[in-house]
Motif scaffolding. Structure first.
Motif, PDB file in Angstrom:
ATOM      1  N   LYS A  39      38.068  32.259  40.498  1.00 15.06           N
ATOM      2  CA  LYS A  39      36.925  33.170  40.588  1.00 15.06           C
ATOM      3  C   LYS A  39      35.960  32.705  41.666  1.00 15.06           C
ATOM      4  N   HIS A  93      28.716  39.003  34.495  1.00 12.18           N
ATOM      5  CA  HIS A  93      29.727  38.489  33.586  1.00 12.18           C
ATOM      6  C   HIS A  93      29.820  39.376  32.352  1.00 12.18           C
ATOM      7  N   ASN A 137      30.587  39.823  28.573  1.00 13.16           N
ATOM      8  CA  ASN A 137      30.626  39.008  27.364  1.00 13.16           C
ATOM      9  C   ASN A 137      31.983  39.108  26.671  1.00 13.16           C
ATOM     10  N   ASP A 140      34.907  38.582  27.740  1.00  8.47           N
ATOM     11  CA  ASP A 140      36.069  38.890  28.589  1.00  8.47           C
ATOM     12  C   ASP A 140      36.140  37.884  29.731  1.00  8.47           C
ATOM     13  N   LYS A 141      37.012  36.903  29.572  1.00 10.49           N
ATOM     14  CA  LYS A 141      37.151  35.850  30.573  1.00 10.49           C
ATOM     15  C   LYS A 141      38.132  36.232  31.679  1.00 10.49           C
ATOM     16  N   HIS A 142      38.746  37.385  31.540  1.00  9.35           N
ATOM     17  CA  HIS A 142      39.793  37.766  32.478  1.00  9.35           C
ATOM     18  C   HIS A 142      39.364  38.878  33.427  1.00  9.35           C
ATOM     19  N   GLU A 182      36.147  40.268  36.218  1.00 10.49           N
ATOM     20  CA  GLU A 182      35.015  39.863  37.047  1.00 10.49           C
ATOM     21  C   GLU A 182      34.445  41.105  37.733  1.00 10.49           C
ATOM     22  N   ARG A 213      47.855  34.990  33.165  1.00 11.24           N
ATOM     23  CA  ARG A 213      47.201  34.378  32.010  1.00 11.24           C
ATOM     24  C   ARG A 213      48.205  33.676  31.105  1.00 11.24           C
TER      25      ARG A 213
END
Length: 229
Positions: A12, A34, A36, A38-40, A42, A83
């Motif tokens: 990232k 960002h 909340n 959801d880390k996958h 951007e 992932r």
């Protein structure tokens, strides 16, 4: 604009650096939002993305808000296969939202921007990126090269001489003199015996974080640590 679609990045951080450089060369700046939980995903927006509240224009003008309601946005995603470890991890730009439409990986024909401004505000029209950087704090951060140079010389030169060194050796850098001054003073305040903290600080800065801290003068104990990414 469509040349951004499909671009991939190993992290990232690499994504954010590249699209910010794109913005610099096209007369605007970006900020990251960002999601909340959801880390996958951007989302990277134009800094003028916020909406101006009705009936509150006078207050927002006094606070120098950058909100213009601009819809320009980049959406990037870490694919499922990446992932799950089936492929080398990479982030891919899937969609670019313009003020006039959307360009995406599955519908590239949308969002025709021929002859028009993809934003709802004027862009900084200049062939010199430094003119753009002077208008946006997002483009006024000390690079890793400048930080390393300052760490080496800040104990041997006066603050004024160090600032002059940066201005002469890194002419592409647009940053307020106060920012350089504050960074130098921060480095000078690092206690010589603080060997336990130094590796952490170096690591954080190598990962692209700005590190701010406060040390208790009498005991050389780290009291506060803040980071900005």
């Amino acid at each position: 604009m469509s040349d951004l679609i499909g671009k991939t990045y190993s992290s990232k951080e690499a994504l954010e650096l590249d699209v910010q450089l794109y913005a610099l060369n096209h007369g605007f700046a970006l900020t990251t939002l960002h999601v909340n939980g959801d880390k996958h995903s951007e989302y990277v927006n134009c800094v003028h993305h916020g909406k101006i509240k009705a009936g509150n224009q006078e207050h927002q003008r006094k606070t120098k808000t950058m909100a213009r309601g601009c819809k320009w946005q980049i959406y990037a995603r870490l694919p499922k296969k990446a992932r799950e470890g089936e492929t080398v991890p990479f982030w891919e730009i899937r969609k670019v939202t313009l003020h006039s439409g959307t360009i995406s990986s599955n519908k590239p024909e949308q969002g025709n921007i021929a002859g028009g401004n993809p934003h709802n505000h004027e862009l900084i029209a200049s062939a010199n990126p430094k003119d753009v950087a002077r208008c946006y704090i997002q483009h006024q951060k000390l690079s890793q090269d400048v930080r390393k140079a300052l760490m080496v010389i800040c104990g041997d030169l006066s603050t004024g001489s160090a600032i002059k060194m940066v201005e002469e050796n890194y002419p592409e850098v647009v940053v307020k003199r106060k920012t350089i001054y504050n960074y130098i003073q921060q480095q000078k305040s690092v206690p010589g015996a603080s060997t336990e903290f130094d590796p952490l600080k170096v690591y954080l800065e190598s990962e692209g974080y700005e590190v701010f801290y406060k040390v208790t003068p009498t005991t050389n104990v780290l009291k506060h640590l803040f980071t900005n990414h």
